[in-house]
Design an enzyme around this catalytic site. Sequence first.
Site, PDB file in Angstrom:
ATOM      1  CG  ASP A  95       0.053   9.372   0.579  1.00 55.41           C
ATOM      2  OD1 ASP A  95       0.100   8.234   0.577  1.00 55.41           O
ATOM      3  OD2 ASP A  95      -0.660  10.251   0.898  1.00 55.41           O
TER       4      ASP A  95
ATOM      5  CG  HIS B 211      -2.019  -0.845   1.096  1.00 48.63           C
ATOM      6  ND1 HIS B 211      -3.288  -0.561   0.588  1.00 48.63           N
ATOM      7  CD2 HIS B 211      -2.408  -1.746   1.277  1.00 48.63           C
ATOM      8  CE1 HIS B 211      -4.231  -1.876   0.765  1.00 48.63           C
ATOM      9  NE2 HIS B 211      -3.225  -2.774   0.930  1.00 48.63           N
TER      10      HIS B 211
HETATM   11  C1  GDG Z   1      -1.964   4.184   2.836  1.00 47.90           C
HETATM   12  C2  GDG Z   1      -0.880   5.099   2.696  1.00 47.90           C
HETATM   13  C3  GDG Z   1      -2.443   4.349   0.340  1.00 47.90           C
HETATM   14  C4  GDG Z   1      -8.244  10.111   7.771  1.00 47.90           C
HETATM   15  N1  GDG Z   1      -8.890  11.422   8.570  1.00 47.90           N
HETATM   16  C5  GDG Z   1     -10.040  10.478   9.323  1.00 47.90           C
HETATM   17  C6  GDG Z   1     -10.885   9.829   8.611  1.00 47.90           C
HETATM   18  N2  GDG Z   1      -9.926   9.102   6.751  1.00 47.90           N
HETATM   19  C7  GDG Z   1      -9.439   7.869   6.507  1.00 47.90           C
HETATM   20  C8  GDG Z   1      -9.824   9.237   4.867  1.00 47.90           C
HETATM   21  C9  GDG Z   1      -8.186   7.682   3.957  1.00 47.90           C
HETATM   22  C10 GDG Z   1      -7.719   7.024   5.596  1.00 47.90           C
HETATM   23  O1  GDG Z   1      -7.631   7.417   6.290  1.00 47.90           O
HETATM   24  C11 GDG Z   1      -6.251   7.720   4.802  1.00 47.90           C
HETATM   25  O2  GDG Z   1      -6.251   7.358   3.816  1.00 47.90           O
HETATM   26  P1  GDG Z   1      -4.523   7.594   3.049  1.00 47.90           P
HETATM   27  O3  GDG Z   1      -5.149   7.430   1.560  1.00 47.90           O
HETATM   28  O4  GDG Z   1      -4.911   8.748   3.027  1.00 47.90           O
HETATM   29  O5  GDG Z   1      -3.358   7.029   3.760  1.00 47.90           O
HETATM   30  P2  GDG Z   1      -2.982   6.222   4.529  1.00 47.90           P
HETATM   31  O6  GDG Z   1      -3.921   6.212   6.115  1.00 47.90           O
HETATM   32  O7  GDG Z   1      -1.166   6.662   4.987  1.00 47.90           O
HETATM   33  O8  GDG Z   1      -2.739   5.319   3.680  1.00 47.90           O
HETATM   34  C12 GDG Z   1      -1.572   5.357   0.888  1.00 47.90           C
HETATM   35  C13 GDG Z   1      -2.910   3.750   1.342  1.00 47.90           C
HETATM   36  O9  GDG Z   1      -2.659   2.706   2.905  1.00 47.90           O
HETATM   37  C14 GDG Z   1      -4.259   2.624   0.960  1.00 47.90           C
HETATM   38  O10 GDG Z   1      -3.564   2.116  -0.259  1.00 47.90           O
HETATM   39  O11 GDG Z   1      -3.550   5.426  -0.480  1.00 47.90           O
HETATM   40  O12 GDG Z   1      -0.864   5.257   0.516  1.00 47.90           O
HETATM   41  O13 GDG Z   1      -0.297   5.592   3.005  1.00 47.90           O
HETATM   42  O14 GDG Z   1      -9.963   7.483   3.938  1.00 47.90           O
HETATM   43  O15 GDG Z   1     -11.068   9.276   4.727  1.00 47.90           O
HETATM   44  N3  GDG Z   1     -11.938   8.649   8.272  1.00 47.90           N
HETATM   45  C15 GDG Z   1     -12.715   9.576   9.366  1.00 47.90           C
HETATM   46  N4  GDG Z   1     -12.456  10.721  10.222  1.00 47.90           N
HETATM   47  C16 GDG Z   1     -10.968  11.205  10.563  1.00 47.90           C
HETATM   48  O16 GDG Z   1     -10.897  11.440  10.675  1.00 47.90           O
HETATM   49  N5  GDG Z   1     -13.831   8.770   9.546  1.00 47.90           N
END
Ligand code: GDG
Length: 736
Positions: free
Chosen positions: A374, A167
């Site tokens: 990312d 990921h």
């Molecule tokens: C890893 C990789 C890759 C965040 N704050 C809140 C909240 N979130 C949710 C978002 C989103 C998720 O968390 C974060 O996903 P990201 O993709 O932005 O980042 P990582 O956590 O670093 O994830 C990344 C991912 O895996 C998938 O393969 O894209 O690059 O680092 O869904 O919405 N959700 C809620 N409240 C929050 O305050 N409900």
Amino acid sequence: MSGTSRLILVANRLPVSVDLGDGQVNIKASSGGLATGMRNLAKAEQTSWVGWPGAYPENDEQRVSLEKQLREHSATPVYLSSRDAERFYEGMSNSVIWPLFHYMVDRMPLLVSDYDDYRSVNERFADAVCAEAGEDDTIWIHDYHLLLLPGILRERLPRARIGFFLHIPFPSSEIFRLLPHREQLLRGMLGANLIGFHTYGFARHFADALLGTLGIEPELDRVDVDGRSVSIGVFPMGIDVQSFERLAESPELPERVAQLRQAQGVEQLLLGVDRLDYTKGLPRKLLAMELLLQRSPQYRGKVRLLQIAVPSREAVSEYKSLRQDVEQLVGRINGSSGSLHEAPIHYLYQPVTQAELVASYRAAEVMVVTPLRDGMNLVAKEYVAARTDGDGVLVLSELAGAASELGEALTVNPYDVESMALNLDRALSMPEAERRERMSALREKVRAHPVERWATSFVSTLEAGERGPEPRDLRLDSSELDRLATTLAEQAEVIFALDYDGTLVPIARNPELAVPDSGLTELLDMLAGMSGVRVCVVSGRAQASLAAWLGKLPIDLVAEHGVWSKRANEESWQCHIDPSALGWVSDARAILETYVERAPGAILEEKTAGLAWHYRNVDPYLGVHLARELRVHLVRHFAQLPVSILGGRKVIELRPQGLDKGSAARDSLSLFGTKAVIAAAGDDRTDEDLFAALPDGSISLCAGTLATRAAYRVSGPEQVRRFLRRFAETRTLPRG
Ligand code: GDG
């Protein structure tokens, strides 16, 4: 997907949240992207999860109750003790692999000391998977915490279908090579049948790391390892589009958005939503906001950045100091760029509900996603999905995986604060028509690739691919090898057809150095002297070196893949080609010479009827690059001529068409068509021609790791010699 097969999903965290408060056990399904993506698959086949529940039961009673409830969610726990949490999770996973894979080498500890714990937790995951999985099940492993797991499982379940998805980014091989234990971690990943990445760039980096670190030459989409073909694929992850659209269209949304807008009290709102992680680039985002207000004072009091920073990995020291840095910066900017009435940055260090998240997406004119690196970044896609109104501007870092799909965003280099500030200005002042045009293109892409599609596409690629390593386990251990030799020794007539380099002697740095040792010549001599035994060395080498090294032995020789042959005990060599058909050689020599000049360490080998360009001593990247270029060059140049262009182990070879080791053994030496049992051994692709030509009842041994059609596999020349010695020893024994 077949109705009976099972899909076992393995991730560090189970998709549940566990509350063990007051001695009670409460479990709730969590709604991460991964869990949603799997929901559709779960309909098609039985799905279960293996992972850490995020809690450690305090006593047996609690454990029994927890496991019972987890079973209702088809989940099996792997418990992490506080030591595991510290070393496997916070240590190796999040203080070493995470920063390095995101190019933040300076965030690594000076001493990497948690690898053994990382390995032992991966082994515990393997125990839990094996307790669940049979060899017919499909296993899909997720992410950087479990890089060793595919390899451990491959040893325990040789025929299982194993998929691995990373990921996070896979770094450039120049960064990857800095990682302690890099070989083991790569080998671990290679236990899978399919390895998936978010972007083509990450897949390319992985292929480069295989070459640079393990010396393995992969194709772009697959690589041969230990006789198995491992596929490398690109599967950009999507989001749960339906759920974001549903929330965005819910009747409560307009009220929520209005409240939020009113509370913010500015004309335009910029939004950031990130886990508080140093990869997400918060400090530079804040500095860009400050610069915007300094350069364009007309925005003061009219725009604000709402930054939701979700607490993350708070036990890791780098995250503690990041929090301090970010909070200081917010204070400084608000102190200097704010006024009595307003603050330009509204900073929140807490999670928000999904409904609040979607309301924020809808309230913000500009979404600012500026990670320094990312894997994908789902927040960017969620913002787009939530904009069912077709408005809004996405500012997106070029260094997020999502940028390779979402080209209509305003893409920025997150290290260039000045240009980020300019792009924030551009986003805030973008005309509505342009905003809508860009958003409409973005929405089409995000909606076309929801997370369900990502999951189905990965699993169906995995299930369509080869199962297990090979149809049967070819590898012979020493005692099986001995038994095979003993059985062969009972045959009245036996012919050995043996390749030389890599089969009877190890591959040497320079072909001239692969001189046979006395142990080998004595062994061949002894075999050939036995009644009913004939020995033939079938090689691609030039006649001169075979003649010099093996010419005195009572064995048959084939040189240059069949251009020349010599019978045992005869002095003269037979030539099997027409020299007048070699007009192409001088042209080819001129081309290869330029490639010797361009590749320090390359060697041009001249044969009587062919040429070989060896690149085993060339820098691996340059070697592979030039080898690919050379092949294209040669194929174009010699398309109309009777020349075969072949790629072997670190060599590109040209030889007359129609000659190969199989036809040579058949025609020039008449090895086939006798009553004798033939035992052939070889190590590279050219030996596959020999194996293919063998009559039924023959024995074939592949020495090494290439995919093969041979019946058995041994590790290398040592084992081939063991086989020959064993044959000789048992054959000389008086028969009972
Ligand atoms: C890893 C990789 C890759 C965040 N704050 C809140 C909240 N979130 C949710 C978002 C989103 C998720 O968390 C974060 O996903 P990201 O993709 O932005 O980042 P990582 O956590 O670093 O994830 C990344 C991912 O895996 C998938 O393969 O894209 O690059 O680092 O869904 O919405 N959700 C809620 N409240 C929050 O305050 N409900």
